[in-house]
Each structure stands twice: as structure tokens, then as C-alpha cells.
Design an enzyme around this catalytic site. Structure first.
Site, PDB file in Angstrom:
ATOM      1  CD  GLU A  99      -3.127  -1.120   2.040  1.00 54.55           C
ATOM      2  OE1 GLU A  99      -4.209  -1.294   1.808  1.00 54.55           O
ATOM      3  OE2 GLU A  99      -2.613  -1.192   3.299  1.00 54.55           O
ATOM      4  CB  CYS A 117       2.826   7.024   3.611  1.00 59.54           C
ATOM      5  SG  CYS A 117       3.239   5.911   4.817  1.00 59.54           S
ATOM      6  CB  CYS A 124       6.297  -5.619   8.334  1.00 60.58           C
ATOM      7  SG  CYS A 124       7.581  -5.023   9.827  1.00 60.58           S
ATOM      8  CB  CYS A 128       4.299  -3.763  16.155  1.00 61.62           C
ATOM      9  SG  CYS A 128       6.028  -3.145  15.817  1.00 61.62           S
ATOM     10  CB  CYS A 131       1.543  -2.450  13.342  1.00 60.37           C
ATOM     11  SG  CYS A 131       1.935  -1.879  11.774  1.00 60.37           S
ATOM     12  CG  LEU A 223      12.203   4.109  22.034  1.00 61.60           C
ATOM     13  CD1 LEU A 223      13.117   3.676  21.759  1.00 61.60           C
ATOM     14  CD2 LEU A 223      12.510   5.512  23.173  1.00 61.60           C
ATOM     15  CB  CYS A 341       0.197   5.441  11.522  1.00 59.76           C
ATOM     16  SG  CYS A 341       1.086   6.747  11.094  1.00 59.76           S
TER      17      CYS A 341
HETATM   18  N1  SAH Z   1       8.748  -0.569  10.543  1.00 59.21           N
HETATM   19  C1  SAH Z   1       8.917   0.863  10.635  1.00 59.21           C
HETATM   20  C2  SAH Z   1       8.035   1.497   9.493  1.00 59.21           C
HETATM   21  C3  SAH Z   1       6.655   1.135   9.568  1.00 59.21           C
HETATM   22  S1  SAH Z   1       5.504   2.022  10.805  1.00 59.21           S
HETATM   23  C4  SAH Z   1       8.827   1.350  12.168  1.00 59.21           C
HETATM   24  O1  SAH Z   1       8.177   0.585  12.744  1.00 59.21           O
HETATM   25  O2  SAH Z   1       9.065   2.524  12.047  1.00 59.21           O
HETATM   26  C5  SAH Z   1       5.361   3.544  10.829  1.00 59.21           C
HETATM   27  C6  SAH Z   1       4.867   4.123  12.233  1.00 59.21           C
HETATM   28  O3  SAH Z   1       3.562   3.930  12.381  1.00 59.21           O
HETATM   29  C7  SAH Z   1       5.581   3.576  13.131  1.00 59.21           C
HETATM   30  O4  SAH Z   1       6.071   4.337  14.251  1.00 59.21           O
HETATM   31  C8  SAH Z   1       4.456   2.516  13.736  1.00 59.21           C
HETATM   32  O5  SAH Z   1       4.712   2.384  15.102  1.00 59.21           O
HETATM   33  C9  SAH Z   1       3.113   3.268  13.659  1.00 59.21           C
HETATM   34  N2  SAH Z   1       2.207   2.478  13.813  1.00 59.21           N
HETATM   35  C10 SAH Z   1       2.087   1.298  13.706  1.00 59.21           C
HETATM   36  N3  SAH Z   1       0.739   0.873  13.927  1.00 59.21           N
HETATM   37  C11 SAH Z   1      -0.044   1.811  14.435  1.00 59.21           C
HETATM   38  C12 SAH Z   1      -1.270   2.075  15.023  1.00 59.21           C
HETATM   39  N4  SAH Z   1      -2.216   1.233  14.847  1.00 59.21           N
HETATM   40  N5  SAH Z   1      -1.839   3.244  15.253  1.00 59.21           N
HETATM   41  C13 SAH Z   1      -0.761   4.350  15.293  1.00 59.21           C
HETATM   42  N6  SAH Z   1       0.590   4.180  14.810  1.00 59.21           N
HETATM   43  C14 SAH Z   1       1.153   2.860  14.468  1.00 59.21           C
END
Ligand code: SAH
Length: 351
Positions: A99, A117, A124, A128, A131, A223, A341
């Protein structure tokens, strides 16, 4: 360019491209026109490049298609954020989908271009739990030209001013391809290094190596918590890596590149937004020139988290500021079409 798939125009370096065009009977300036049209203007069809001789246009269309992906789906949110689902061929007849999100300025009459973006991987491996992108694990890395193609598709929607590599994937695990793609974005699409942000969970050794090459982007590190045991849970691929090591690698980045780091922090109500979290985070970042970017959690179907109330978000931000950190809040765009995000995901596209 060892792919079995046809070599697309964005896969050529400028030199290779000139050689290709000249080989077809064109002139070097024709080669430059094509690159300017595709990267500078988002023109997706040689037929529209009327300043090229007709025979050359036809030869180019046959030998070097501009795109390898197909647009599987497109959705536009109320705030005009547009999400593209792109399918890249995989060789086995299947399709790898990613996407890409086009985020226009908030005000429709703004003279600024959009933020794009982009995704760095198909799927991935970081996983997390808050996510959507990691739900199916990693499928494969994107090639440099596939990353470029996302930008070309974005530019075809409208002008671009900034870019964030915050779509699907972990950029530090596909850095060579990403850097090659960003060279085109920087040199031929005119997006400056300070307007390109790469977001990563911050593998320390990779981050240190990356800094030495002084790549042309801003660094953001996800972080999410100041506590090691909780980060193991929130960023599973980093299990066993101490937050201290991540922050030390980020300090090294700042020392080597002179560019400040942003720490991203998804705010999960009741999970990582307590006063203890704010205090411990501020202690870890005390005295550093950096910014904490708080991202109120965007709901992902089927998980157990919730978004804190706006007052609590502001309270957390204020606590960080009081403790001496610069902290901002990012309210994501595109939520009503799952383009915010963390809401991007790999989809299995039928046919
Ligand atoms: N793998 C990389 C880049 C992709 S995510 C990383 O983790 O930085 C880009 C940002 O979106 C990251 O800071 C991630 O933690 C955040 N993100 C992921 N899931 C989210 C959610 N459900 N709500 C808000 N931010 C989220």
C-alpha cells in the site's frame, strides 16, 4: 536488473537509460525527456509524451514499460487522503501487494504538494501487535524500482513535497534498495533530504552502518516505550536488544550526520501512556537534541488496544515537555479508509 520480469523504465540508472534510448535510435535528450516526464510529472504512458518521435514512443512502450505493478484498488478518505493498493508480479503467477498513501495538505488551497507514504517491504517481519502490516509476516523485499514506482504512482495523483517511508515493512532490512530508490526521488523528483523521513525500529548495528554512509533522509525511530521488557512485547523483532543500544545508535547517527532524530511513540491507552512512562522516557532522552512524536493509536481490527482520550494525549505530551523533551502529536490522516499509520496491510488479491 536480474529479475525475470520485464525491465521497467524506473529500473534503469540514468546512464543505462540513455544507452537504451540511443540503442532504439533516440537521442540522449529524448532519454532525459522521458525521465523528466515520468519522475518529474508522473506521466504513466509513453503515448502522452508527444515531444518524442512516434516510432521511439512505440519502441519504448514495447521494450521498457513504465510500470510493473497494477493498481488493485484505490480508496479516497473524506480528508482526500488516497490509498493505493499495488500488485507487483511475483514470478510464480501470484501477486505481491503493498500500500502507498498520498496525503494532500490539510487545506485544499495550499500551494504545497502532498506527502507520500511508501512501503519498503511486502509484509513486515517486525510483528508489532498494534500494527496491521506485520500480521502476515514478511513476504519479500521490494526492489528499488518497485519503491520508485510507488513515487511515480503518487506523482501521477498530484505534486509531492515530502515523503515518509512509514508504509508496510522495516526499511533498515531493505536499505540498499531503499537508498537506490531515494536517490531517484531526491535527484529526479526534487524532494530534498530534509523532506524524506525513514521510520525504523532501529536495529543498532544496521543503524550505525547506515549513518556512516550519510544517506539523504531524516531518521525516525519507533520507540513506543522506555521499558525494555515492554519493548520486547511491543516490538517483537527487537527482543533482546536494549533500548540503550538503540538510543546510542541514534546518538551516533546525530553525531555523524548532524541531523536530529525523531522518536515515534504510538500512544496506547492504559498500556504505555502512564505518568511513569512519560518520566522514564524523558529520563532516557534527557539532554539530547531530539523530538518525540506521539502517534495516538489508530484502531486495527481484532487487537486489544485503544486510543487514549485527547486530554490524556495532551497530558502525556505536556509531561514530556515539562521534563525537558520536545514533544509533538501526530493525528493520523485517512482513518476512515484504513490509510492511517498502522492500518496498512498486505492483502491477498484475487486475480
Ligand atoms: N517498521 C517501521 C516503519 C513502519 S510503521 C517502524 O516501525 O518504524 C510507521 C509508524 O507507524 C511506526 O512508528 C509505527 O509504530 C506506527 N504505527 C504502527 N501501527 C500503528 C497504529 N495502529 N496506530 C498508530 N501508529 C501506528
Amino acid at each position: 536488473m536480474t529479475d525475470a520480469a520485464p525491465v521497467t523504465m524506473p529500473a534503469y540508472t540514468p546512464e543505462e537509460w540513455t544507452a537504451h534510448v540511443v540503442g532504439l535510435g533516440g537521442k540522449p535528450f529524448h532519454a532525459r525527456i522521458v525521465r523528466e516526464q515520468v519522475f518529474g510529472q508522473g506521466v504513466l504512458d509513453y503515448a502522452a509524451m508527444t515531444s518524442l518521435p512516434t516510432a521511439l514512443r512505440e519502441a519504448l512502450a514495447e521494450t521498457a514499460p513504465i510500470l510493473s505493478s497494477r493498481e488493485v484498488d484505490r480508496s479516497t478518505a473524506r480528508d482526500r487522503t488516497t490509498k493505493l493498493l499495488l500488485g507487483f508480479p511475483r514470478g510464480d503467477g501470484d501477486e505481491a501487494t503493498v500500500e502507498t498513501v498520498y496525503i494532500p495538505p490539510r487545506r485544499a488551497d495550499s500551494p504545497k504538494g502532498a506527502t507520500l507514504c511508501v512501503s519498503s517491504q511486502v509484509g513486515c517481519p517486525v510483528a508489532c501487535p498494534f500494527c496491521a502490516s506485520g500480521r502476515l509476516g514478511l513476504v519479500r523485499n521490494l526492489e528499488a524500482h518497485e519503491i520508485i514506482e510507488q513515487y511515480v504512482r503518487g506523482r501521477a495523483i498530484g505534486p509531492l513535497s515530502r515523503s515518509v517511508v512509514m508504509g508496510i515493512g522495516e526499511p533498515l532490512l531493505n536499505l540498499d534498495h531503499l537508498v537506490r530508490a531515494l536517490d531517484v526521488v531526491h535527484d529526479e523528483m526534487g524532494i530534498g533530504a530534509r523532506k524524506i523521513t525513514v521510520s525504523t525500529v532501529g536495529f543498532p548495528a544496521r543503524l550505525r552502518r547506515a549513518a556512516e554512509a550519510n544517506p539523504r533522509f531524516q531518521l525516525a525511530i519507533s520507540l513506543h516505550t522506555p521499558f525494555d521488557d515492554q519493548r520486547d512485547e511491543l516490538v517483537p523483532a527487537m527482543k533482546g536488544t536494549q533500548i540503550d543500544e538503540v538510543i546510542a545508535a541514534a546518538d551516533h547517527w546525530f553525531d555523524v550526520t548532524g541531523r536530529e532524530v525523531t522518536y515515534e511513540y504510538v500512544l496506547l491507552g492504559g498500556t504505555n501512556d502512564t505518568p511513569d512512562h512519560a518520566r522514564a522516557l524523558a529520563r532516557r532522552l534527557a539532554g539530547k537534541r531530539c523530538t518525540v512524536n506521539l502517534i495516538p493509536y489508530n484502531p486495527v481490527q481484532g487487537d486489544a488496544y485503544h486510543r487514549p482520550a485527547p486530554d490524556d494525549v495532551e497530558g502525556f505530551r505536556a509531561a514530556l515537555e515539562q521534563a525537558g523533551c520536545v514533544a509533538t502529536v501526530r493525528w493520523s490522516r485517512g482513518m476512515d479508509s484504513d490509510a492511517a499509520c498502522g492500518q496498512l496491510r498486505v492483502r491477498h488479491a484475487a486475480g
